[in-house]
Scaffold this active site. Structure first.
Site, PDB file in Angstrom:
ATOM      1  N   SER A   5      -4.179  40.046   7.408  1.00  0.00           N
ATOM      2  CA  SER A   5      -5.410  40.243   8.117  1.00  0.00           C
ATOM      3  C   SER A   5      -6.598  39.438   7.257  1.00  0.00           C
ATOM      4  O   SER A   5      -6.647  39.811   6.065  1.00  0.00           O
ATOM      5  CB  SER A   5      -5.924  41.590   8.456  1.00  0.00           C
TER       6      SER A   5
ATOM      7  N   LYS B  89      -4.094  49.515  19.558  1.00  0.00           N
ATOM      8  CA  LYS B  89      -5.070  49.254  20.228  1.00  0.00           C
ATOM      9  C   LYS B  89      -5.322  50.244  21.530  1.00  0.00           C
ATOM     10  O   LYS B  89      -6.177  50.598  21.836  1.00  0.00           O
ATOM     11  CB  LYS B  89      -5.245  47.742  20.710  1.00  0.00           C
TER      12      LYS B  89
ATOM     13  N   ASP C 238     -13.421  41.284  21.586  1.00  0.00           N
ATOM     14  CA  ASP C 238     -12.622  39.912  21.669  1.00  0.00           C
ATOM     15  C   ASP C 238     -13.623  39.173  22.723  1.00  0.00           C
ATOM     16  O   ASP C 238     -13.793  38.140  22.437  1.00  0.00           O
ATOM     17  CB  ASP C 238     -11.208  39.997  22.064  1.00  0.00           C
TER      18      ASP C 238
ATOM     19  N   MET D 252      -0.901  26.888  21.110  1.00  0.00           N
ATOM     20  CA  MET D 252      -0.904  27.460  19.590  1.00  0.00           C
ATOM     21  C   MET D 252       0.437  27.037  18.866  1.00  0.00           C
ATOM     22  O   MET D 252       1.476  26.663  19.358  1.00  0.00           O
ATOM     23  CB  MET D 252      -0.798  29.015  19.850  1.00  0.00           C
TER      24      MET D 252
END
Ligand code: NAP
Length: 288
Positions: free
Chosen positions: A22, A73, A109, A208
């Site tokens: 992270s 989450k 986000d 991506m």
């Protein structure tokens, strides 16, 4: 040696798995040092079924808060005491603030995308927005676009059922909001919706790395010069989508800003202070 940490240091952490990669500790510890705040940010490997225990430990130890990443989450949203409007609609959260044992969950986000657009001079309010995707990032963006007061939102996704679920979630909270779902391979609808749109956002992982030669918009004639095109993908920073949109005269907004701003929003929730955005960008550039 770290001079800030002492008996009064407040701890903020990341829970999830894996967490060792992270970038959040670098970001937040930079800001604590820069703003001379007595906090420290650390990462804890937590599995989904351990989420409740981890949140209880936060209460017990008087930690100021946490970020939650996959796979924690959704469970985090279940076990906190209160949820922000966006976290309530989505049923997941990535940021928790502990106020004297009362945990409030947020999802930052979508707010990160809104702040990223704003930093680039783009407001979502009263705009027609097209968003591609219905996964974690896209859902957060779509809910925030609705909460920000966009004029309308058109959601395209490969699995159209997931776009419909998002429409239903938004409609349940905001019945008057103009939001529609489409299948991503409905080229006629995509063309028509983009032709009338102010902002196009890619919330999918298309483009991506290592698949950086892919793009969600295969027909570049769909771009028009009044369209702002933003990407959630930040690796590469300038995706094929953004390159082609720029060539067509569109204003573009890269995904690295969303990443920074979603963290900055959390930082402000924990500390009440502004995140030093420009200073952190300069610091990171110096690390390269
Ligand atoms: P996710 O939950 O797995 O969702 C992936 C989304 O991409 C879904 O809508 C999926 O469609 C779609 N998709 C994937 N491959 C596709 C393909 N080949 N064709 C059509 N649709 C495809 O992932 P996520 O967490 O939302 O992440 C999405 C992207 O956002 C990633 O690139 C991630 O790095 C980025 N992200 C950026 C930030 C930031 O701060 N900038 C934050 C979070 C995520 P289906 O529903 O049909 O599978």
């Amino acid at each position: 040696m770290e001079k800030r940490i002492n008996g009064a240091t407040e701890v903020i952490c990341l829970i999830g798995s894996p967490v060792k990669h992270s970038g959040s500790p670098l970001m937040h510890n930079f800001a604590f040092r820069h703003n001379d705040q007595n906090y420290a940010y650390v990462c804890f490997e937590v599995q989904e079924e351990q989420t409740k225990e981890a949140l209880d430990a936060m209460r017990l130890l008087g930690m100021r808060g946490c970020n939650a990443t996959m796979p924690c989450k959704v469970a985090t949203a279940k076990y906190v005491d209160k949820l922000s409007p966006a976290a309530e609609i989505i049923g997941a959260c990535n940021t928790v603030v502990n106020d004297g044992g009362v945990l409030t969950g947020y999802i930052t986000d979508g707010a990160g995308m809104i702040s990223n657009l704003r930093e680039n001079g783009v407001e979502v309010k009263d705009k027609k927005v097209v968003c591609i995707g219905a996964g974690g990032a896209a859902t957060a963006i779509e809910v925030e676009v609705a909460l920000e007061g966009a004029k309308s939102l058109s959601i395209f996704n490969r699995t159209v059922e997931k776009a419909v679920i998002n429409v239903n979630k938004i409609k349940a909270a905001m019945p008057d909001f103009d939001v529609k779902a489409f299948a991503m391979d409905d080229m006629e609808a995509l063309k028509e919706e983009i032709a009338n749109a102010d902002i196009l956002i890619n919330g999918t992982s298309i483009g991506m790395a290592p698949d950086a030669d892919d793009t969600p918009i295969k027909d570049a004639t769909m771009f028009h010069k009044d369209l702002v095109v933003a990407d959630a993908v930040y690796n590469p920073i300038e995706t094929r989508l953004l390159k082609e949109a720029k060539e067509a005269g569109c204003k573009i907004v890269t995904g690295d800003g969303m990443l920074l701003w979603q963290g900055a929003v959390g930082y402000e929730l924990w500390t009440g202070a502004k995140f030093p955005v420009e200073e952190f960008r300069a610091f990171k550039a110096g690390l390269k």
